[in-house]
Design an enzyme around this catalytic site. Structure first.
Site, short mmCIF file in Angstrom:
data_model
loop_
_atom_site.label_atom_id
_atom_site.label_comp_id
_atom_site.label_asym_id
_atom_site.label_seq_id
_atom_site.Cartn_x
_atom_site.Cartn_y
_atom_site.Cartn_z
N HIS A 1 -32.95 -6.04 -2.27
CA HIS A 1 -33.54 -4.75 -2.57
C HIS A 1 -33.37 -3.62 -1.57
O HIS A 1 -33.02 -3.75 -0.58
CB HIS A 1 -35.32 -5.04 -2.45
CG HIS A 1 -35.65 -5.61 -3.57
ND1 HIS A 1 -36.98 -6.74 -3.67
CD2 HIS A 1 -35.48 -5.78 -4.95
CE1 HIS A 1 -37.02 -6.93 -4.79
NE2 HIS A 1 -36.32 -6.40 -5.70
N ASP B 1 -29.03 -17.73 -11.88
CA ASP B 1 -29.93 -17.63 -13.22
C ASP B 1 -30.79 -16.60 -13.09
O ASP B 1 -31.31 -16.40 -12.23
CB ASP B 1 -30.45 -19.23 -13.38
CG ASP B 1 -29.59 -20.14 -13.71
OD1 ASP B 1 -29.86 -21.35 -13.82
OD2 ASP B 1 -28.35 -19.93 -13.80
N ASP C 1 -22.15 -19.84 -15.34
CA ASP C 1 -22.39 -19.61 -13.84
C ASP C 1 -24.03 -18.93 -13.91
O ASP C 1 -24.87 -19.33 -13.13
CB ASP C 1 -21.66 -18.59 -13.20
CG ASP C 1 -19.86 -19.15 -13.02
OD1 ASP C 1 -19.80 -20.16 -12.52
OD2 ASP C 1 -19.48 -18.39 -13.48
N ASP D 1 -39.09 -24.04 -12.73
CA ASP D 1 -38.89 -23.37 -11.37
C ASP D 1 -40.08 -23.25 -10.39
O ASP D 1 -40.89 -23.06 -10.92
CB ASP D 1 -37.54 -22.40 -11.47
CG ASP D 1 -38.26 -21.13 -11.60
OD1 ASP D 1 -37.37 -20.20 -12.09
OD2 ASP D 1 -39.35 -20.72 -11.78
N GLY E 1 -28.16 -21.10 -9.31
CA GLY E 1 -27.63 -19.88 -8.55
C GLY E 1 -27.32 -18.98 -9.67
O GLY E 1 -26.64 -19.35 -10.57
N HIS F 1 -29.32 -8.99 -8.11
CA HIS F 1 -29.51 -9.90 -7.31
C HIS F 1 -28.63 -11.27 -7.40
O HIS F 1 -28.25 -12.03 -6.61
CB HIS F 1 -31.23 -10.50 -7.67
CG HIS F 1 -32.21 -9.48 -7.04
ND1 HIS F 1 -32.14 -9.00 -5.85
CD2 HIS F 1 -33.31 -9.05 -7.77
CE1 HIS F 1 -33.40 -8.28 -5.75
NE2 HIS F 1 -33.88 -8.42 -6.84
N HIS G 1 -34.19 -14.96 -15.10
CA HIS G 1 -35.47 -15.01 -16.19
C HIS G 1 -36.38 -13.83 -16.27
O HIS G 1 -36.48 -13.34 -15.28
CB HIS G 1 -36.25 -16.15 -15.59
CG HIS G 1 -35.75 -17.55 -15.03
ND1 HIS G 1 -35.95 -18.45 -14.24
CD2 HIS G 1 -34.54 -17.99 -15.86
CE1 HIS G 1 -35.27 -19.42 -14.18
NE2 HIS G 1 -34.30 -19.28 -15.26
N HIS H 1 -30.88 -4.54 -12.86
CA HIS H 1 -31.89 -4.89 -11.42
C HIS H 1 -31.47 -6.20 -10.97
O HIS H 1 -30.98 -6.63 -10.05
CB HIS H 1 -33.18 -4.38 -11.57
CG HIS H 1 -33.79 -4.79 -10.08
ND1 HIS H 1 -34.10 -3.86 -9.16
CD2 HIS H 1 -34.32 -6.12 -9.84
CE1 HIS H 1 -34.70 -4.67 -8.26
NE2 HIS H 1 -34.97 -5.82 -8.53
N GLU H 2 -31.89 -7.25 -12.06
CA GLU H 2 -31.71 -8.60 -11.79
C GLU H 2 -30.35 -9.18 -11.59
O GLU H 2 -30.14 -9.96 -10.74
CB GLU H 2 -32.30 -9.16 -13.08
CG GLU H 2 -33.92 -9.13 -13.37
CD GLU H 2 -34.60 -9.23 -12.14
OE1 GLU H 2 -35.81 -8.42 -11.97
OE2 GLU H 2 -34.55 -9.97 -11.23
C1 LIG Z 1 -44.02 -3.30 -13.32
N1 LIG Z 1 -43.81 -3.87 -12.49
C2 LIG Z 1 -42.99 -3.91 -11.15
O1 LIG Z 1 -42.40 -3.05 -10.90
C3 LIG Z 1 -43.05 -5.27 -10.35
N2 LIG Z 1 -41.80 -5.37 -9.81
C4 LIG Z 1 -40.95 -6.28 -10.61
O2 LIG Z 1 -41.23 -7.00 -11.56
C5 LIG Z 1 -39.35 -6.28 -10.06
C6 LIG Z 1 -38.39 -6.16 -10.96
C7 LIG Z 1 -38.35 -4.72 -11.45
C8 LIG Z 1 -38.06 -3.73 -10.42
C9 LIG Z 1 -37.34 -4.54 -12.49
C10 LIG Z 1 -39.37 -7.85 -9.57
N3 LIG Z 1 -38.00 -8.20 -8.84
O3 LIG Z 1 -37.88 -7.49 -7.78
C11 LIG Z 1 -37.28 -8.96 -9.50
O4 LIG Z 1 -35.89 -9.06 -8.99
C12 LIG Z 1 -44.12 -5.21 -9.38
C13 LIG Z 1 -43.76 -4.15 -8.26
C14 LIG Z 1 -45.38 -4.82 -9.89
C15 LIG Z 1 -43.85 -6.56 -8.74
ZN LIG Z 2 -37.69 -18.55 -13.17
ZN LIG Z 3 -35.80 -7.39 -7.53
#
Ligand SMILES: CNC(=O)[C@@H](NC(=O)[C@H](CC(C)C)CN(O)C=O)C(C)(C)C
Ligand SMILES: [Zn+2]
Ligand SMILES: [Zn+2]
Length: 163
Positions: A130, A96, A60, A72, A94, A124, A98, A120-121
């Site tokens: 969020h 997945d 899954d 992607d 769905g 989602h 990365h 966190h991922e």
């Molecule tokens: C250090 N860089 C950041 O804090 C960046 N945030 C992320 O890369 C999020 C993941 C973290 C919360 C683990 C992206 N996200 O929401 C994935 O589902 C930025 C805020 C710069 C986008």
């Molecule tokens: Zn990706």
């Molecule tokens: Zn996120």
């Protein structure tokens, strides 16, 4: 970020399989395996969900470390910036998840803590969005100082509202 606009809102089963594809060279493979398992168990402990590791292609949730353009519509951006992304529940892509392998992935306080980011991922991947609450695991910015139990009350309430 999450792309739940492409998928459904939740999985219609409580036992989910995951497969780890491409690994990072920042950590030993079995360290990645155990951190990924721990990140899933964070959600399993707080809900009725069970996660089973699979080695077949039809799992899954596919977990991979990739860089820049990787097949992607959401290429990664090199060091810092976006650390990872996950697709919301559903068939195919769905669920997945990365991880940007341009980051330096660690099990500790330096670099990017894989357990914190994976938890966190996977939120989602299960259908969570969020949170505006800085104490929530689903807060959109990374904080390595998250405590070991990771989930806030809000996260537990939200995952149980879904499953
Ligand atoms: C250090 N860089 C950041 O804090 C960046 N945030 C992320 O890369 C999020 C993941 C973290 C919360 C683990 C992206 N996200 O929401 C994935 O589902 C930025 C805020 C710069 C986008
Ligand atoms: Zn990706
Ligand atoms: Zn996120």
């Amino acid at each position: 970020e999450e792309y739940s606009h492409l998928q459904g809102t939740r999985w219609n089963k409580n036992i989910l399989t995951y497969r780890i594809g491409r690994y990072t060279r920042d950590l030993h493979r079995n360290t990645v395996d155990s951190l990924v398992e721990s990140a899933f168990s964070v959600w399993a402990r707080a809900s009725s969900l069970t996660f089973v590791r699979s080695h077949t292609r039809n799992a899954d949730i596919m977990v991979e470390f990739v860089t820049y353009e990787h097949g992607d519509l959401y290429p990664f951006d090199g060091p810092r910036g976006t650390l990872a992304h996950a697709f919301g529940p559903g068939p195919g892509v769905g669920g997945d998840t990365h991880f940007d392998d341009a980051e330096y992935w660690t099990a500790g306080e330096t670099g990017m803590n894989l357990l914190v980011v994976a938890a966190h991922e996977f939120g989602h991947a299960l259908g969570l969005k969020h949170s505006r609450n800085p104490d929530s695991l689903m807060y959109p910015t990374y904080r390595s100082s998250r405590s070991a139990n990771l989930l806030s009350i809000e996260d537990v309430v939200n995952i149980n509202a879904l499953y």
